[in-house]
Design a protein around this motif. Structure first.
Motif, PDB file in Angstrom:
ATOM      1  N   TYR A  44      42.219  96.918 -38.937  1.00 23.44           N
ATOM      2  CA  TYR A  44      40.908  97.522 -39.152  1.00 23.44           C
ATOM      3  C   TYR A  44      40.534  98.392 -37.957  1.00 23.44           C
ATOM      4  O   TYR A  44      40.720  97.987 -36.806  1.00 23.44           O
ATOM      5  N   GLN A  45      40.024  99.591 -38.276  1.00 23.55           N
ATOM      6  CA  GLN A  45      39.581 100.505 -37.212  1.00 23.55           C
ATOM      7  C   GLN A  45      38.082 100.772 -37.377  1.00 23.55           C
ATOM      8  O   GLN A  45      37.632 101.112 -38.476  1.00 23.55           O
ATOM      9  N   PRO A  46      37.321 100.622 -36.291  1.00 29.84           N
ATOM     10  CA  PRO A  46      35.878 100.858 -36.404  1.00 29.84           C
ATOM     11  C   PRO A  46      35.534 102.328 -36.626  1.00 29.84           C
ATOM     12  O   PRO A  46      36.251 103.227 -36.190  1.00 29.84           O
ATOM     13  N   ILE A  47      34.420 102.543 -37.304  1.00 32.35           N
ATOM     14  CA  ILE A  47      33.843 103.873 -37.490  1.00 32.35           C
ATOM     15  C   ILE A  47      32.448 103.790 -36.882  1.00 32.35           C
ATOM     16  O   ILE A  47      31.684 102.876 -37.214  1.00 32.35           O
ATOM     17  N   VAL A  48      32.143 104.701 -35.959  1.00 33.49           N
ATOM     18  CA  VAL A  48      30.908 104.561 -35.183  1.00 33.49           C
ATOM     19  C   VAL A  48      29.939 105.708 -35.464  1.00 33.49           C
ATOM     20  O   VAL A  48      30.341 106.793 -35.902  1.00 33.49           O
ATOM     21  N   ALA A  49      28.660 105.461 -35.210  1.00 36.67           N
ATOM     22  CA  ALA A  49      27.650 106.509 -35.330  1.00 36.67           C
ATOM     23  C   ALA A  49      27.835 107.496 -34.185  1.00 36.67           C
ATOM     24  O   ALA A  49      28.053 107.096 -33.037  1.00 36.67           O
ATOM     25  N   ALA A  50      27.759 108.806 -34.502  1.00 37.53           N
ATOM     26  CA  ALA A  50      27.964 109.824 -33.471  1.00 37.53           C
ATOM     27  C   ALA A  50      26.856 109.794 -32.433  1.00 37.53           C
ATOM     28  O   ALA A  50      27.091 110.073 -31.252  1.00 37.53           O
ATOM     29  N   ASP A  51      25.647 109.436 -32.846  1.00 35.11           N
ATOM     30  CA  ASP A  51      24.520 109.527 -31.904  1.00 35.11           C
ATOM     31  C   ASP A  51      24.480 108.374 -30.895  1.00 35.11           C
ATOM     32  O   ASP A  51      24.316 108.616 -29.704  1.00 35.11           O
ATOM     33  N   ASP A  52      24.663 107.129 -31.370  1.00 35.61           N
ATOM     34  CA  ASP A  52      24.542 106.019 -30.412  1.00 35.61           C
ATOM     35  C   ASP A  52      25.828 105.216 -30.215  1.00 35.61           C
ATOM     36  O   ASP A  52      25.838 104.250 -29.439  1.00 35.61           O
ATOM     37  N   GLY A  53      26.903 105.609 -30.903  1.00 37.68           N
ATOM     38  CA  GLY A  53      28.186 104.947 -30.697  1.00 37.68           C
ATOM     39  C   GLY A  53      28.291 103.546 -31.288  1.00 37.68           C
ATOM     40  O   GLY A  53      29.286 102.852 -31.068  1.00 37.68           O
ATOM     41  N   ARG A  54      27.270 103.130 -32.043  1.00 43.98           N
ATOM     42  CA  ARG A  54      27.333 101.777 -32.613  1.00 43.98           C
ATOM     43  C   ARG A  54      28.242 101.729 -33.830  1.00 43.98           C
ATOM     44  O   ARG A  54      28.306 102.686 -34.597  1.00 43.98           O
TER      45      ARG A  54
END
Ligand code: C2E
Ligand code: MG
Ligand code: MG
Ligand code: MG
Length: 275
Positions: A44-54
């Motif tokens: 599994y690879q995480p996908i993060v929000a561009a603005d806050d990296g969460r």
């Protein structure tokens, strides 16, 4: 099929006219027993929000641990599984395993995170696919809204009407569909127009020289703007550097995925549990 080559040798050819290597013949054969022998795993690879990296979600990526050859990449064996039809049971296994793992994974990422599963076009176009999805959801108890299916433009081989109807039916279940590897196929723009998809994943071929290739950057910016006008979410694949991360954030891309954040990893590495 086979073609005679000289006196005593035969060559095998794929449907696309490419020569099949001896290696591929052996791997295709091994694929038949690999599922029963439990040689596959999902990373599994995480996908993060561009603005806050969460972390906003994860993508499931299959791995084949071949008993003699070691780790074989899906780029190699998925096309072989598609040739033999093994992709159908294999794809079903991926769907069930990913839905089963989802509860533990999504606990790491908050209640609105999604789990993305890659779906082969053959699997998608086969009668009964919708029922397969329903069964995987029912067996795992996963909320349909948390599941996302990644498809490529080749789902359109049987026409845009069939694909649109199936995406619509999935949507009625609550399952959303993302268009993967966007920009690598043909007629991409009309597909963006005609398919009721929720998300576009920009192929990493557009990302690697985003800082130096102005034409590339113009295409990327155009896709982001168009997708947003159609209320679609945009994901960039293949983010490897902080400069690429910042550039895609600045251009308004919603979500980011790549080795810069994390490589695909087994479930236990992500959740911190031991099996
Ligand atoms: P994809 O769906 O476009 O998946 C993204 C690929 O990019 C993955 O390769 C991932 O490991 C890789 N990647 C992620 N971040 C980076 C980065 O920063 N740099 C680079 N260079 N690569 C990155 P992987 O796991 O080898 O999978 C390759 C392809 O195989 C996938 O492309 C997908 O088309 C297919 N695939 C993988 N798992 C499955 C599956 O369960 N079912 C089906 N049908 N296809 C799958
Ligand atoms: Mg994908
Ligand atoms: Mg992709
Ligand atoms: Mg790809």
């Amino acid at each position: 099929g086979a073609k005679r080559q000289g006196r005593n040798t035969w060559q095998w050819y794929r449907g696309d006219g490419q020569r099949i290597t001896a290696e591929e013949v052996l791997l295709r054969h091994d694929l038949y027993t690999a599922l029963n022998n439990e040689e596959f795993a999902l990373h599994y690879q995480p996908i993060v929000a561009a603005d806050d990296g969460r972390v906003r979600g994860f993508e499931a990526l299959i791995r084949w641990h071949h008993p003699q050859r070691g780790l074989i990449s899906p780029g190699v064996f998925i096309p072989l599984a598609e040739q033999t039809g093994q992709i159908i049971p294999l794809g079903r296994w991926v769907l069930h395993r990913a839905c089963r793992d989802a509860a533990a994974l999504l606990a790491e990422a908050g209640t609105t995170a999604t789990l993305a599963v890659n779906i082969s076009s053959l699997q998608f176009r086969r009668p009964g696919f919708l029922e397969d999805v329903e069964r995987a959801l029912a067996a795992s108890g996963l909320v349909p809204e948390r599941l996302e299916l990644e498809v490529t433009e080749s789902i359109l081989l049987e026409g845009v009407t069939h694909a649109s109807e199936l995406i619509r039916q999935l949507g009625e279940l609550g399952v959303r569909v993302a268009l993967d590897d966007f920009g690598t196929g043909f007629s991409s723009l009309s597909y963006l127009r005609d398919l009721p998809i929720h998300k576009v994943k920009l192929d990493r071929g557009f990302i690697h020289d985003i800082l130096t290739n102005e034409r590339n950057a113009a295409i990327v910016q155009g896709v982001i703007t168009m997708a947003h006008h159609m209320a679609m979410v945009v994901v960039a694949e293949g983010i490897e550097t902080d400069a690429q991360r910042e550039e895609m954030r600045r251009r308004g891309c919603d979500l980011l995925q790549g080795f810069y954040f994390a490589r695909p990893a087994p479930l236990d590495d992500i959740t911190g549990h031991t099996p």
